[in-house]
Design a protein around this motif. Structure first.
Motif, PDB file in Angstrom:
ATOM      1  N   PRO A  44      -4.733   3.816   5.363  1.00 41.96           N
ATOM      2  CA  PRO A  44      -4.412   3.881   3.938  1.00 41.96           C
ATOM      3  C   PRO A  44      -3.199   3.024   3.624  1.00 41.96           C
ATOM      4  CG  PRO A  44      -3.725   5.890   5.052  1.00 41.96           C
ATOM      5  CD  PRO A  44      -4.529   5.098   6.041  1.00 41.96           C
ATOM      6  N   THR A  45      -3.186   2.405   2.466  1.00 42.49           N
ATOM      7  CA  THR A  45      -2.065   1.575   2.051  1.00 42.49           C
ATOM      8  C   THR A  45      -1.541   2.071   0.725  1.00 42.49           C
ATOM      9  OG1 THR A  45      -3.547   0.024   0.939  1.00 42.49           O
ATOM     10  CG2 THR A  45      -2.979  -0.464   3.232  1.00 42.49           C
ATOM     11  N   GLY A  46      -0.352   1.541   0.344  1.00 39.51           N
ATOM     12  CA  GLY A  46       0.229   1.942  -0.929  1.00 39.51           C
ATOM     13  C   GLY A  46       1.179   3.107  -0.768  1.00 39.51           C
ATOM     14  N   SER A  47       1.914   3.406  -1.853  1.00 35.52           N
ATOM     15  CA  SER A  47       2.912   4.454  -1.788  1.00 35.52           C
ATOM     16  C   SER A  47       2.288   5.848  -1.778  1.00 35.52           C
ATOM     17  CB  SER A  47       3.871   4.325  -2.980  1.00 35.52           C
ATOM     18  OG  SER A  47       3.167   4.502  -4.197  1.00 35.52           O
ATOM     19  N   LEU A  62       9.330   5.629  -7.137  1.00 39.68           N
ATOM     20  CA  LEU A  62      10.277   4.937  -6.260  1.00 39.68           C
ATOM     21  C   LEU A  62       9.793   3.536  -5.898  1.00 39.68           C
ATOM     22  CD1 LEU A  62      11.376   7.798  -3.826  1.00 39.68           C
ATOM     23  CD2 LEU A  62      12.709   6.782  -5.690  1.00 39.68           C
ATOM     24  N   ALA A  63       8.480   3.367  -5.814  1.00 38.83           N
ATOM     25  CA  ALA A  63       7.927   2.046  -5.503  1.00 38.83           C
ATOM     26  C   ALA A  63       8.258   1.024  -6.585  1.00 38.83           C
ATOM     27  CB  ALA A  63       6.415   2.144  -5.310  1.00 38.83           C
ATOM     28  N   GLY A 143      15.846   3.401  -3.564  1.00 29.03           N
ATOM     29  CA  GLY A 143      14.426   3.048  -3.618  1.00 29.03           C
ATOM     30  C   GLY A 143      13.719   3.262  -2.297  1.00 29.03           C
ATOM     31  N   GLY A 144      13.546   2.162  -1.572  1.00 29.06           N
ATOM     32  CA  GLY A 144      12.739   2.181  -0.362  1.00 29.06           C
ATOM     33  C   GLY A 144      13.205   3.129   0.724  1.00 29.06           C
ATOM     34  N   SER A 145      14.515   3.245   0.903  1.00 28.07           N
ATOM     35  CA  SER A 145      15.033   4.094   1.971  1.00 28.07           C
ATOM     36  C   SER A 145      14.653   5.559   1.759  1.00 28.07           C
ATOM     37  CB  SER A 145      16.561   3.950   2.058  1.00 28.07           C
ATOM     38  OG  SER A 145      17.095   4.815   3.026  1.00 28.07           O
TER      39      SER A 145
END
Length: 221
Positions: A44-47, A62-63, A143-145
């Motif tokens: 699976p991909t994506g947030s 967040l993405a 964000g990413g963290s």
């Protein structure tokens, strides 16, 4: 004469069958040796990959933060000290400046990065999260963290996350309460896209202001 031709034809057919059998056996043996197996599925991909709609709603927000132009201020309070550290995050395109207490994390439009001590002006030519290790976060907490942290906590969630809508720093936000061994963690993200609140055992993060405007002059030292 006819009997001889028939016998020869049978021997030829038998040889062809044997050759085909040997070829098929060789292919199957090669597959066993290499261990290769066909697959019809993909990762699976994506947030939104946790299968919990409450958590995925926060991850989706967040993405958005990674490509957002904004200026945001926060207070970051480690449980170990109880002392709040003022933080400002500025992002415009590929440029970013995150000032956490006395430490500046800067990335320019070319992708070149540096970490600087605001007090004495010394810098290193890379992003050095070790300079804020006492806070228990990285400079990408907004964000990413924390998206990565939320995904990890989602994998340890003891039950479905509880969700609620809140207003934080004057803006709508979505929150998820994730229960893990040791307690319940709260993750909130603005609908606009950045981390708005985190309450955990180790640190508390609170958004205090947010703007979609960025002063380009404030992106450099």
């Amino acid at each position: 004469m006819q009997t001889q031709r028939t016998s020869q034809t049978r021997r030829t057919a038998s040889s062809i069958v044997q050759v085909r059998f040997l070829l098929v056996s060789a292919v199957l043996l090669a597959g066993c040796v290499t261990g290769e197996r066909p697959t019809l599925t993909s990762e699976p991909t994506g947030s939104a990959a946790t299968n919990d709609p409450v958590i995925d709603a926060v991850l989706d927000r967040l993405a958005l933060a990674e490509g957002l132009a904004f200026t945001a201020t926060y207070t970051i309070t480690p449980t170990s000290t109880g002392v709040a550290t003022d933080t400002t995050v500025r992002q415009l395109g590929d440029q970013r400046r995150v000032t956490i207490g006395d430490v500046d994390f800067l990335t320019d439009a070319t992708g070149a990065s540096q970490t600087c001590d605001v007090i004495d002006g010394t810098c290193v030519g890379y992003l050095d999260d070790a300079m804020i290790s006492d806070l228990g976060i990285t400079h990408r907490f907004w964000g990413g963290s924390f998206a990565d942290r939320l995904k990890l906590d989602a994998s340890r969630n003891l039950r479905g996350a509880a969700g609620q809508a809140e207003t934080i720093a004057g803006f709508p936000a979505s929150c998820a309460d994730v229960t893990v061994v040791g307690g319940t963690l709260r993750y909130c993200a603005l609908d606009a896209g950045v981390l708005a609140r985190y309450i955990g055992a180790d640190v508390k993060i609170e958004l205090t202001s947010f703007s979609a405007e960025v002063d380009p002059l404030q992106l450099t030292r």
